[in-house]
Design an enzyme around this catalytic site. Structure first.
Site, PDB file in Angstrom:
ATOM      1  N   GLY A   1       0.786  -1.245   0.000  1.00 36.20           N
ATOM      2  CA  GLY A   1       0.000   0.000   0.000  1.00 36.20           C
ATOM      3  C   GLY A   1       0.809   1.282   0.000  1.00 36.20           C
ATOM      4  O   GLY A   1       0.320   2.313   0.463  1.00 36.20           O
TER       5      GLY A   1
ATOM      6  N   ASN B   1       1.512   3.116  -2.587  1.00 39.32           N
ATOM      7  CA  ASN B   1       0.799   4.078  -3.449  1.00 39.32           C
ATOM      8  C   ASN B   1      -0.406   4.664  -2.717  1.00 39.32           C
ATOM      9  O   ASN B   1      -0.715   5.843  -2.857  1.00 39.32           O
ATOM     10  CB  ASN B   1       0.356   3.408  -4.757  1.00 39.32           C
ATOM     11  CG  ASN B   1       1.472   3.397  -5.783  1.00 39.32           C
ATOM     12  OD1 ASN B   1       1.838   4.430  -6.324  1.00 39.32           O
ATOM     13  ND2 ASN B   1       2.028   2.215  -6.021  1.00 39.32           N
TER      14      ASN B   1
ATOM     15  N   LEU C   1     -10.498  -7.102 -12.624  1.00 40.68           N
ATOM     16  CA  LEU C   1     -11.926  -6.777 -12.538  1.00 40.68           C
ATOM     17  C   LEU C   1     -12.626  -7.264 -13.809  1.00 40.68           C
ATOM     18  O   LEU C   1     -12.099  -7.115 -14.907  1.00 40.68           O
ATOM     19  CB  LEU C   1     -12.117  -5.269 -12.359  1.00 40.68           C
ATOM     20  CG  LEU C   1     -11.585  -4.714 -11.029  1.00 40.68           C
ATOM     21  CD1 LEU C   1     -11.628  -3.191 -11.028  1.00 40.68           C
ATOM     22  CD2 LEU C   1     -12.365  -5.271  -9.840  1.00 40.68           C
TER      23      LEU C   1
ATOM     24  N   ASN D   1      -5.681   2.574 -12.976  1.00 47.57           N
ATOM     25  CA  ASN D   1      -4.729   1.573 -12.488  1.00 47.57           C
ATOM     26  C   ASN D   1      -3.316   2.119 -12.653  1.00 47.57           C
ATOM     27  O   ASN D   1      -3.055   2.932 -13.534  1.00 47.57           O
ATOM     28  CB  ASN D   1      -4.869   0.269 -13.285  1.00 47.57           C
ATOM     29  CG  ASN D   1      -3.916  -0.806 -12.794  1.00 47.57           C
ATOM     30  OD1 ASN D   1      -3.732  -0.990 -11.578  1.00 47.57           O
ATOM     31  ND2 ASN D   1      -3.276  -1.519 -13.707  1.00 47.57           N
TER      32      ASN D   1
ATOM     33  N   HIS E   1       0.665   0.854 -13.271  1.00 46.97           N
ATOM     34  CA  HIS E   1       1.439  -0.313 -13.690  1.00 46.97           C
ATOM     35  C   HIS E   1       2.917   0.080 -13.780  1.00 46.97           C
ATOM     36  O   HIS E   1       3.243   1.136 -14.329  1.00 46.97           O
ATOM     37  CB  HIS E   1       0.924  -0.813 -15.040  1.00 46.97           C
ATOM     38  CG  HIS E   1       1.618  -2.052 -15.495  1.00 46.97           C
ATOM     39  ND1 HIS E   1       1.343  -3.294 -14.973  1.00 46.97           N
ATOM     40  CD2 HIS E   1       2.610  -2.235 -16.407  1.00 46.97           C
ATOM     41  CE1 HIS E   1       2.132  -4.185 -15.544  1.00 46.97           C
ATOM     42  NE2 HIS E   1       2.900  -3.562 -16.414  1.00 46.97           N
TER      43      HIS E   1
ATOM     44  N   GLU F   1     -11.629  -3.584 -20.242  1.00 46.60           N
ATOM     45  CA  GLU F   1     -11.785  -5.028 -20.006  1.00 46.60           C
ATOM     46  C   GLU F   1     -10.478  -5.790 -20.254  1.00 46.60           C
ATOM     47  O   GLU F   1     -10.306  -6.897 -19.761  1.00 46.60           O
ATOM     48  CB  GLU F   1     -12.922  -5.563 -20.875  1.00 46.60           C
ATOM     49  CG  GLU F   1     -14.246  -4.995 -20.372  1.00 46.60           C
ATOM     50  CD  GLU F   1     -15.444  -5.415 -21.204  1.00 46.60           C
ATOM     51  OE1 GLU F   1     -15.287  -6.302 -22.057  1.00 46.60           O
ATOM     52  OE2 GLU F   1     -16.526  -4.826 -20.985  1.00 46.60           O
TER      53      GLU F   1
HETATM   54  C1  GRF Z   1       3.232  -1.061  -7.623  1.00 44.72           C
HETATM   55  O1  GRF Z   1       4.483  -1.253  -8.169  1.00 44.72           O
HETATM   56  C2  GRF Z   1       2.198  -0.944  -8.700  1.00 44.72           C
HETATM   57  O2  GRF Z   1       2.681  -0.347  -9.859  1.00 44.72           O
HETATM   58  C3  GRF Z   1       1.837  -2.378  -8.981  1.00 44.72           C
HETATM   59  O3  GRF Z   1       1.858  -2.992  -7.720  1.00 44.72           O
HETATM   60  C4  GRF Z   1       2.742  -2.288  -6.857  1.00 44.72           C
HETATM   61  C5  GRF Z   1       1.976  -1.924  -5.641  1.00 44.72           C
HETATM   62  O4  GRF Z   1       2.793  -1.344  -4.664  1.00 44.72           O
HETATM   63  N1  GRF Z   1       0.579  -2.481  -9.662  1.00 44.72           N
HETATM   64  P1  GRF Z   1       2.161  -0.723  -3.370  1.00 44.72           P
HETATM   65  O5  GRF Z   1       1.278  -1.788  -2.728  1.00 44.72           O
HETATM   66  O6  GRF Z   1       1.379   0.477  -3.751  1.00 44.72           O
HETATM   67  O7  GRF Z   1       3.333  -0.356  -2.482  1.00 44.72           O
END
Ligand code: GRF
Length: 253
Positions: free
Chosen positions: A11, A13, A92, A106, A108, A141
């Site tokens: 978590g 982010n 999803l 999202n 990535h 999707e």
């Molecule tokens: C991040 O690198 C994000 O890009 C990917 O999963 C990771 C999640 O990291 N989808 P965090 O849980 O936010 O630390």
């Protein structure tokens, strides 16, 4: 604007978004956190800030649709406008995407469309790429495939390892997500005021709480094209009328 952040683990982010949302000028609040795992470390960030947070496990539901319907109910109970997936490790389904009437974003850790899916950093290093980075995009999707909102680039060093690259990119992710939300919120506001004005012109009572609508980039493009055509036609019409008037004046003289 109210945001729900979906997580599955650490978590970081989510934490960065919570911190960004503390700034007065930030156009949204983190109003809900959903995890598919009760053990997700990120849930503690929500708890610390008294943000409503729920662990909703697919194991507690007979099928994916019932599971997603339960999450959609949570979203509507908390009047969520935007969903942000941040390390949410569940794909999803079209059912969810069709039933949540707001943007789903999202993040990535690659420069999409390159390196969709898992183990991006390993693959980037093995391929000898000079650059990698992160992408915030709209969810469609297809996995990691929706329209891109923000991308940030980092240089892949000579003796880079997947861990060092991941750490470098993660720092950029923390800036990119807040930036993407600012963009999406302003697009949503512009779109909502555009549709409200149209409704007023048609004397239709606008709903006091307009339902957030997905921003369709093609629709915006169509709108811009129509406006450009209108201004060009208007310009040439004025020139033409002016010419006719000059010719008439010269004829009379
Ligand atoms: C991040 O690198 C994000 O890009 C990917 O999963 C990771 C999640 O990291 N989808 P965090 O849980 O936010 O630390």
């Amino acid at each position: 604007m109210k945001i729900a952040v979906f997580i599955s683990g650490r978590g970081s982010n989510l934490k960065a978004l919570i911190d960004s949302a503390k700034a007065k000028a930030f156009p949204a609040e983190i109003a809900l956190v959903v995890s598919n795992k009760a053990t997700a470390g990120g849930l503690s960030y929500a708890a610390e800030e008294n943000i409503p947070h729920f662990a909703v496990s697919p194991k507690d539901y007979p099928d994916k649709q019932t599971y997603e319907a339960a999450i959609i109910e949570l979203l509507s109970a908390h009047q969520i406008d935007i969903v942000c997936l941040a390390g949410f490790m569940k794909l999803l389904s079209p059912y969810f995407i069709g039933h949540f009437h707001g943007p789903i974003l999202n993040i990535h850790p690659s420069l999409l469309p390159a390196y969709k899916g898992l183990h991006t950093h390993e693959r980037v290093i093995v391929a000898g790429e000079e650059y990698s980075g992160c992408t915030v995009h709209h969810v469609t999707e297809d996995m990691d495939a929706g329209p891109i909102i923000v991308q940030k680039k980092v240089k892949v060093s000579k003796n880079e390892t997947p861990d060092t690259l991941a750490a470098k990119i993660l720092k950029k992710e923390h800036q990119a997500y807040a930036q993407a939300i600012r963009i999406v919120v302003s697009e949503l506001k512009a779109y909502t005021s555009q549709t409200t004005t149209k409704n007023e012109e048609e004397n239709i009572m606008a709903s006091p709480t307009p339902t957030p609508t997905k921003v369709d980039p093609e629709e915006i493009q169509r709108y811009q094209l129509t406006w450009t055509r209108f201004t060009v036609i208007s310009k040439y019409s004025i020139i033409f009328i002016a010419l006719v008037l000059v010719i008439m004046a010269l004829t009379l003289l």
